[in-house]
Scaffold this motif. Structure first.
Motif, mmCIF file in Angstrom:
data_model
loop_
_atom_site.group_PDB
_atom_site.id
_atom_site.type_symbol
_atom_site.label_atom_id
_atom_site.label_comp_id
_atom_site.label_asym_id
_atom_site.label_seq_id
_atom_site.Cartn_x
_atom_site.Cartn_y
_atom_site.Cartn_z
ATOM 1 N N PRO A 127 0.797 -1.231 0.000
ATOM 2 C CA PRO A 127 0.000 0.000 0.000
ATOM 3 C C PRO A 127 0.825 1.276 0.000
ATOM 4 O O PRO A 127 0.410 2.277 -0.581
ATOM 5 N N GLN A 128 1.996 1.281 0.656
ATOM 6 C CA GLN A 128 2.816 2.496 0.670
ATOM 7 C C GLN A 128 3.301 2.833 -0.739
ATOM 8 O O GLN A 128 3.238 3.984 -1.179
ATOM 9 N N ARG A 173 -6.134 5.211 -4.690
ATOM 10 C CA ARG A 173 -5.254 5.896 -3.747
ATOM 11 C C ARG A 173 -5.872 5.918 -2.348
ATOM 12 O O ARG A 173 -5.178 5.691 -1.347
ATOM 13 N N ILE A 174 -7.174 6.169 -2.273
ATOM 14 C CA ILE A 174 -7.842 6.177 -0.974
ATOM 15 C C ILE A 174 -7.810 4.785 -0.349
ATOM 16 O O ILE A 174 -7.612 4.640 0.866
ATOM 17 N N GLU A 175 -7.979 3.766 -1.167
ATOM 18 C CA GLU A 175 -7.913 2.404 -0.635
ATOM 19 C C GLU A 175 -6.541 2.119 -0.040
ATOM 20 O O GLU A 175 -6.419 1.497 1.026
ATOM 21 N N ALA A 176 -5.492 2.597 -0.719
ATOM 22 C CA ALA A 176 -4.139 2.431 -0.185
ATOM 23 C C ALA A 176 -3.986 3.202 1.122
ATOM 24 O O ALA A 176 -3.386 2.703 2.082
ATOM 25 N N ALA A 177 -4.541 4.414 1.175
ATOM 26 C CA ALA A 177 -4.468 5.213 2.403
ATOM 27 C C ALA A 177 -5.194 4.527 3.551
ATOM 28 O O ALA A 177 -4.715 4.529 4.697
ATOM 29 N N LEU A 178 -6.341 3.926 3.254
ATOM 30 C CA LEU A 178 -7.079 3.202 4.291
ATOM 31 C C LEU A 178 -6.274 2.005 4.787
ATOM 32 O O LEU A 178 -6.274 1.688 5.985
ATOM 33 N N GLY A 260 -6.358 -3.445 8.202
ATOM 34 C CA GLY A 260 -5.431 -4.529 7.896
ATOM 35 C C GLY A 260 -6.099 -5.805 7.472
ATOM 36 O O GLY A 260 -5.433 -6.730 7.035
ATOM 37 N N ALA A 261 -7.426 -5.882 7.592
ATOM 38 C CA ALA A 261 -8.119 -7.108 7.206
ATOM 39 C C ALA A 261 -8.554 -7.020 5.752
ATOM 40 O O ALA A 261 -8.830 -5.953 5.232
ATOM 41 N N GLY A 262 -8.623 -8.153 5.111
ATOM 42 C CA GLY A 262 -9.176 -8.193 3.766
ATOM 43 C C GLY A 262 -8.132 -7.976 2.698
ATOM 44 O O GLY A 262 -7.640 -6.878 2.498
ATOM 45 N N ALA A 263 -7.752 -9.051 2.018
ATOM 46 C CA ALA A 263 -6.808 -8.944 0.916
ATOM 47 C C ALA A 263 -7.449 -8.223 -0.251
ATOM 48 O O ALA A 263 -8.658 -8.185 -0.393
ATOM 49 N N SER A 264 -6.602 -7.637 -1.113
ATOM 50 C CA SER A 264 -7.126 -6.876 -2.244
ATOM 51 C C SER A 264 -7.987 -7.737 -3.144
ATOM 52 O O SER A 264 -8.913 -7.251 -3.779
#
Length: 293
Positions: A127-128, A173-178, A260-264
């Motif tokens: 995500p980073q 991008r928001i998903e990565a931030a979350l 942290g839960a839930g893979a992409s």
């Protein structure tokens, strides 16, 4: 990914600009820029004189439209040669003309490649890296795509696609931030985004997630009710299963919604995310962003 910019840049993610070594170059009036903008959509592909005339004048071109287009192209060649010191950027290819440039010359291509790389990074649980690449991609935007050409049909169609692609990149991008725990900042941004794009269910789902992870369960549930009311009233549809599932998770404090839960690979699908791109009706196929020309 390299951040080095080409000597010649064609910037369409905002007011249309031709930039040489970091300096905007004046290529002439709006008609000349319109010809070049139309060719930028499909670099490396031939656009007919008839298509260029239709782009400039619609259904009522002047009697000498084809000759005028040829004059515009000649003037553009001279201006580009003078500014960039390069020959052969605009070439004649019956029945029209072709813009021969490296795809990376066009900021929209760089945007799409960075955005695609960001999506891949998120899918790879990075995500980073995803956040960095998507932030860089969105940083290329200076305003509305092809801002001055909203009355030119093919250019406007391409602008619509680019704006949709921009919104999709914002969502990723928001998903990565979350995923990185930036719920509070994301919630503030998402509250504005759902007002601007009320049919975009993924944004509503992200808002609900951000609110829930910020300890605001009641507001997350209220967001679902607002989304449902908007979808029914404005679009005549019920929320999709993806949004309903997030509502269920919020309601029952489902651990799957925790940070942290839930893979992409398990991200829910939303009805409004499908059929993102309606390919513009060009007289030549659009060059895929990752393809060489």
């Amino acid at each position: 990914m390299t951040s080095e910019l080409p000597v010649l840049e064609l910037r369409v993610l905002g007011p249309f600009e031709t930039v040489v070594k970091g300096r905007a170059v004046d290529l002439g009036g709006p008609q000349l820029r319109g010809v070049l903008a139309r060719l930028v959509i499909v670099p490396g592909r031939t656009v007919s004189v008839a298509a260029l005339a239709a782009e400039l004048w619609g259904a009522w071109p002047p009697a000498d439209a084809h000759r005028t287009v040829r004059t515009y192209v000649s003037r553009l060649r001279t201006a580009l040669r003078s500014a960039a010191g390069a020959e052969g950027l605009l070439v004649t290819r019956p029945p029209g003309y072709q813009l021969r440039v490296d795809p990376m010359t066009v900021d929209a291509v760089r945007f799409e490649r960075l955005a695609a790389s960001g999506r891949q990074a998120l899918d790879a649980q990075q995500p980073q890296l995803a956040l960095e690449r998507l932030t860089a991609a969105l940083g290329l935007w200076r305003g509305d795509a092809f801002a001055e050409f909203n009355h030119h049909p093919a250019i406007a169609a391409e602008a619509t696609w680019l704006e949709r692609s921009r919104l999709s990149a914002i969502e990723v991008r928001i998903e990565a931030a979350l995923a990185l725990g930036c719920e509070a900042q994301a919630a503030v941004e998402l509250e504005g985004l759902v007002r601007a794009h009320p049919a975009r269910e993924r944004l509503w789902g992200q808002l609900m997630t951000a609110l829930y992870r910020s300890g605001r369960q009641a507001e997350a549930l209220s967001a679902f009710q607002t989304a449902r009311a908007v979808l029914i009233k404005e679009y005549g549809v019920e929320p999709s299963p993806g949004l309903v599932e997030i509502h269920r998770q919020v309601l029952h404090h489902d651990a799957a919604l925790s940070r942290g839960a839930g893979a992409s690979s398990r991200r829910p699908a939303f009805a409004a995310d499908t059929d993102l791109r309606a390919v513009p009706d060009h007289d030549s196929p659009v060059v895929p962003s990752g393809a060489a020309v």
